[in-house]
Design a protein around this motif. Structure first.
Motif, PDB file in Angstrom:
ATOM      1  N   GLY A   1      -3.308  25.995   4.654  1.00  0.00           N
ATOM      2  CA  GLY A   1      -4.668  26.335   4.227  1.00  0.00           C
ATOM      3  C   GLY A   1      -5.431  25.108   3.785  1.00  0.00           C
ATOM      4  O   GLY A   1      -4.853  24.036   3.592  1.00  0.00           O
ATOM      5  N   PRO A   2      -6.744  25.254   3.607  1.00  0.00           N
ATOM      6  CA  PRO A   2      -7.602  24.085   3.353  1.00  0.00           C
ATOM      7  C   PRO A   2      -7.786  23.736   1.881  1.00  0.00           C
ATOM      8  O   PRO A   2      -8.498  22.782   1.571  1.00  0.00           O
ATOM      9  CB  PRO A   2      -8.944  24.528   3.947  1.00  0.00           C
ATOM     10  CG  PRO A   2      -8.957  26.010   3.780  1.00  0.00           C
ATOM     11  CD  PRO A   2      -7.537  26.483   3.845  1.00  0.00           C
ATOM     12  N   PHE A   3      -7.169  24.476   0.959  1.00  0.00           N
ATOM     13  CA  PHE A   3      -7.518  24.286  -0.448  1.00  0.00           C
ATOM     14  C   PHE A   3      -6.481  23.520  -1.262  1.00  0.00           C
ATOM     15  O   PHE A   3      -6.548  23.502  -2.490  1.00  0.00           O
ATOM     16  CB  PHE A   3      -7.823  25.651  -1.097  1.00  0.00           C
ATOM     17  CG  PHE A   3      -8.979  26.364  -0.446  1.00  0.00           C
ATOM     18  CD1 PHE A   3     -10.232  25.766  -0.388  1.00  0.00           C
ATOM     19  CD2 PHE A   3      -8.823  27.617   0.124  1.00  0.00           C
ATOM     20  CE1 PHE A   3     -11.309  26.405   0.226  1.00  0.00           C
ATOM     21  CE2 PHE A   3      -9.885  28.262   0.740  1.00  0.00           C
ATOM     22  CZ  PHE A   3     -11.138  27.662   0.797  1.00  0.00           C
ATOM     23  N   HIS A   4      -5.533  22.888  -0.569  1.00  0.00           N
ATOM     24  CA  HIS A   4      -4.568  22.068  -1.301  1.00  0.00           C
ATOM     25  C   HIS A   4      -5.251  20.783  -1.763  1.00  0.00           C
ATOM     26  O   HIS A   4      -6.057  20.199  -1.035  1.00  0.00           O
ATOM     27  CB  HIS A   4      -3.367  21.724  -0.409  1.00  0.00           C
ATOM     28  CG  HIS A   4      -2.367  20.854  -1.104  1.00  0.00           C
ATOM     29  ND1 HIS A   4      -2.104  19.552  -0.710  1.00  0.00           N
ATOM     30  CD2 HIS A   4      -1.597  21.083  -2.183  1.00  0.00           C
ATOM     31  CE1 HIS A   4      -1.200  19.037  -1.522  1.00  0.00           C
ATOM     32  NE2 HIS A   4      -0.872  19.945  -2.423  1.00  0.00           N
ATOM     33  N   VAL A   5      -4.938  20.347  -2.979  1.00  0.00           N
ATOM     34  CA  VAL A   5      -5.461  19.088  -3.509  1.00  0.00           C
ATOM     35  C   VAL A   5      -4.252  18.193  -3.777  1.00  0.00           C
ATOM     36  O   VAL A   5      -3.302  18.611  -4.460  1.00  0.00           O
ATOM     37  CB  VAL A   5      -6.270  19.344  -4.807  1.00  0.00           C
ATOM     38  CG1 VAL A   5      -6.600  18.059  -5.521  1.00  0.00           C
ATOM     39  CG2 VAL A   5      -7.540  20.124  -4.486  1.00  0.00           C
ATOM     40  N   ALA A   6      -4.303  16.975  -3.237  1.00  0.00           N
ATOM     41  CA  ALA A   6      -3.111  16.124  -3.236  1.00  0.00           C
ATOM     42  C   ALA A   6      -2.666  15.679  -4.628  1.00  0.00           C
ATOM     43  O   ALA A   6      -1.484  15.542  -4.881  1.00  0.00           O
ATOM     44  CB  ALA A   6      -3.354  14.915  -2.352  1.00  0.00           C
ATOM     45  N   ASP A   7      -3.614  15.468  -5.535  1.00  0.00           N
ATOM     46  CA  ASP A   7      -3.236  14.833  -6.805  1.00  0.00           C
ATOM     47  C   ASP A   7      -3.352  15.792  -7.992  1.00  0.00           C
ATOM     48  O   ASP A   7      -3.888  15.436  -9.041  1.00  0.00           O
ATOM     49  CB  ASP A   7      -4.100  13.591  -7.029  1.00  0.00           C
ATOM     50  CG  ASP A   7      -5.582  13.925  -6.848  1.00  0.00           C
ATOM     51  OD1 ASP A   7      -5.882  15.074  -6.464  1.00  0.00           O
ATOM     52  OD2 ASP A   7      -6.427  13.054  -7.105  1.00  0.00           O
ATOM     53  N   ALA A   8      -2.822  16.992  -7.830  1.00  0.00           N
ATOM     54  CA  ALA A   8      -2.870  17.966  -8.936  1.00  0.00           C
ATOM     55  C   ALA A   8      -2.054  17.438 -10.110  1.00  0.00           C
ATOM     56  O   ALA A   8      -1.084  16.696  -9.924  1.00  0.00           O
ATOM     57  CB  ALA A   8      -2.325  19.310  -8.465  1.00  0.00           C
TER      58      ALA A   8
ATOM     59  N   TYR B   1      -9.283  37.131  -1.011  1.00  0.00           N
ATOM     60  CA  TYR B   1     -10.562  36.424  -0.830  1.00  0.00           C
ATOM     61  C   TYR B   1     -10.844  36.256   0.659  1.00  0.00           C
ATOM     62  O   TYR B   1      -9.920  36.294   1.477  1.00  0.00           O
ATOM     63  CB  TYR B   1     -10.540  35.063  -1.542  1.00  0.00           C
ATOM     64  CG  TYR B   1      -9.497  34.101  -0.999  1.00  0.00           C
ATOM     65  CD1 TYR B   1      -9.739  33.338   0.138  1.00  0.00           C
ATOM     66  CD2 TYR B   1      -8.257  33.973  -1.611  1.00  0.00           C
ATOM     67  CE1 TYR B   1      -8.786  32.470   0.641  1.00  0.00           C
ATOM     68  CE2 TYR B   1      -7.296  33.114  -1.129  1.00  0.00           C
ATOM     69  CZ  TYR B   1      -7.573  32.369  -0.005  1.00  0.00           C
ATOM     70  OH  TYR B   1      -6.619  31.523   0.491  1.00  0.00           O
ATOM     71  N   PRO B   2     -12.131  36.062   0.992  1.00  0.00           N
ATOM     72  CA  PRO B   2     -12.444  35.807   2.399  1.00  0.00           C
ATOM     73  C   PRO B   2     -12.224  34.339   2.734  1.00  0.00           C
ATOM     74  O   PRO B   2     -12.525  33.471   1.907  1.00  0.00           O
ATOM     75  CB  PRO B   2     -13.926  36.171   2.499  1.00  0.00           C
ATOM     76  CG  PRO B   2     -14.465  35.892   1.128  1.00  0.00           C
ATOM     77  CD  PRO B   2     -13.333  36.108   0.150  1.00  0.00           C
ATOM     78  N   ILE B   3     -11.712  34.046   3.908  1.00  0.00           N
ATOM     79  CA  ILE B   3     -11.719  32.657   4.363  1.00  0.00           C
ATOM     80  C   ILE B   3     -13.191  32.291   4.571  1.00  0.00           C
ATOM     81  O   ILE B   3     -14.037  33.199   4.697  1.00  0.00           O
ATOM     82  CB  ILE B   3     -10.900  32.478   5.664  1.00  0.00           C
ATOM     83  CG1 ILE B   3     -11.473  33.336   6.809  1.00  0.00           C
ATOM     84  CG2 ILE B   3      -9.436  32.821   5.426  1.00  0.00           C
ATOM     85  CD1 ILE B   3     -10.895  32.990   8.156  1.00  0.00           C
ATOM     86  N   PRO B   4     -13.532  31.007   4.577  1.00  0.00           N
ATOM     87  CA  PRO B   4     -14.953  30.649   4.737  1.00  0.00           C
ATOM     88  C   PRO B   4     -15.511  31.309   6.008  1.00  0.00           C
ATOM     89  O   PRO B   4     -15.025  31.078   7.113  1.00  0.00           O
ATOM     90  CB  PRO B   4     -14.910  29.120   4.867  1.00  0.00           C
ATOM     91  CG  PRO B   4     -13.645  28.729   4.139  1.00  0.00           C
ATOM     92  CD  PRO B   4     -12.671  29.833   4.408  1.00  0.00           C
ATOM     93  N   ASP B   5     -16.502  32.204   5.836  1.00  0.00           N
ATOM     94  CA  ASP B   5     -16.941  33.017   6.982  1.00  0.00           C
ATOM     95  C   ASP B   5     -18.440  32.887   7.250  1.00  0.00           C
ATOM     96  O   ASP B   5     -19.036  33.758   7.882  1.00  0.00           O
ATOM     97  CB  ASP B   5     -16.536  34.490   6.789  1.00  0.00           C
ATOM     98  CG  ASP B   5     -17.223  35.137   5.603  1.00  0.00           C
ATOM     99  OD1 ASP B   5     -17.767  34.400   4.753  1.00  0.00           O
ATOM    100  OD2 ASP B   5     -17.228  36.379   5.536  1.00  0.00           O
ATOM    101  N   ASP B   6     -19.030  31.779   6.747  1.00  0.00           N
ATOM    102  CA  ASP B   6     -20.463  31.573   6.977  1.00  0.00           C
ATOM    103  C   ASP B   6     -20.720  30.683   8.197  1.00  0.00           C
ATOM    104  O   ASP B   6     -21.811  30.182   8.386  1.00  0.00           O
ATOM    105  CB  ASP B   6     -21.092  30.941   5.725  1.00  0.00           C
ATOM    106  CG  ASP B   6     -20.390  29.645   5.324  1.00  0.00           C
ATOM    107  OD1 ASP B   6     -19.246  29.423   5.780  1.00  0.00           O
ATOM    108  OD2 ASP B   6     -20.993  28.845   4.580  1.00  0.00           O
TER     109      ASP B   6
END
Ligand code: BEZ
Ligand code: FE
Length: 294
Positions: A107-114, A197-202
């Motif tokens: 998925g696209p919401f991982h942040v590398a430096d949590a 939640y919806p995946i980005p759908d715009d």
């Protein structure tokens, strides 16, 4: 000499003419990939027989998909996700030995430096939502605990948004954390129950889903990346089996083995110990089994 050997194109010999043109490709892998892609693409076009307008619409769809991509948004990955291709690539590249936990999409919401957290920390920084305690063990396929496994976890909040989607609304690094196991392989942390939640759908992918009569939702889940020396890295989720979208994940990420039980626990003493708002909370226990590196 046959027409395709001369390089003359006909409807019938289209595949041979185009693939034959790649005969001198320097990269054998590229050559064989393009042979398959060309064959399948021509077969699809021959079966569909698109009008020129339909073909142009398809080109414009891909153009719009490209225009939607930027530093934060990758519409082509989203397209691959909703077509089930991301899950297929994941399955092919993560065939696990028996007993090992299964993987699913990053998925696209991982942040590398949590931020690195201590066991038991609450990763919900704004205390919004229904309290939850998550625990389990990181094991090898023989059932032994793994020492010094690094667990990177992230999730959406109680309204179905990740912190990176609500900058200025949620605190930075809300509902994210990196934990390191000890010799017992155990992990635990506090959080809040995530929501679907919806995946980005715009963008064009959202429009395509709507035209196909598909919803854009992913059932409630927690993401994990688990690493340990000598083991294959596991990228996976756990899912809430009671979620309304559990059987229709927009990106096909759900697997039977990744369903965890989200248990509603009434226990005032434990809730107080955890510093929770109410006398009840959600409890999730899930072990992960890592495969040894080949
Ligand atoms: C996610 O779970 O974060 C996700 C996965 C695929 C597409 C969009 C979102
Ligand atoms: Fe997610």
């Amino acid at each position: 000499m046959e027409a395709h050997e001369k390089g003359y194109f006909t409807e019938e010999n289209s595949i041979e003419v185009v693939t034959g043109r790649n005969a001198k490709a320097r990269d054998e892998r590229l050559k064989s990939i393009m042979e398959v892609v060309t064959r399948k693409l021509h077969e699809a076009v021959k079966e569909i027989e698109p009008s020129e307008k339909e073909w142009f619409d398809a080109i414009m769809f891909l153009t719009d998909t490209g225009h939607m991509c930027n530093e934060w948004r990758q519409e082509f990955i989203l397209l691959s996700d909703v077509l089930g291709v991301s899950m297929l690539v994941d399955a092919i590249n993560n065939r696990k030995p028996s007993g090992a936990s299964e993987s699913t999409v990053l998925g696209p919401f991982h942040v590398a430096d949590a931020p690195v957290r201590h066991m038991g920390d609450n990763i919900c920084l704004d205390h919004k939502g229904e309290d939850m305690v998550v625990s389990g063990r990181i094991l090898d396929t023989e059932g032994n605990p793994i020492d010094e496994a690094v667990i990177d976890v992230w999730q959406a909040n109680d309204e179905g948004f990740y912190d990176v989607q609500q900058k200025g609304i949620q605190p930075d690094f809300n509902l994210r954390g990196v934990f390191r196991t000890g010799r017992d392989g155990r992990y635990w942390f506090r959080a809040v129950k995530p929501k679907y939640y919806p995946i980005p759908d715009d963008g064009p992918v959202g429009k395509m889903l709507s035209a196909l009569g598909r919803h854009p939702h992913r059932p409630a889940h927690l993401h994990y990346i688990i690493k340990a020396d000598g083991f294959e890295t596991l990228t996976t989720h756990i899912f809430d089996p009671d979620d309304p979208y559990i059987d229709s994940d927009a990106v096909f990420g759900v697997k039977e083995s990744l369903l965890a039980e989200f248990r509603r626990t009434e226990d005032a003493a434990r809730a107080k110990e955890y510093d929770f708002k109410q006398a009840w909370f959600w409890e999730v226990e899930h072990d992960f089994v890592l495969a040894r590196e080949a």
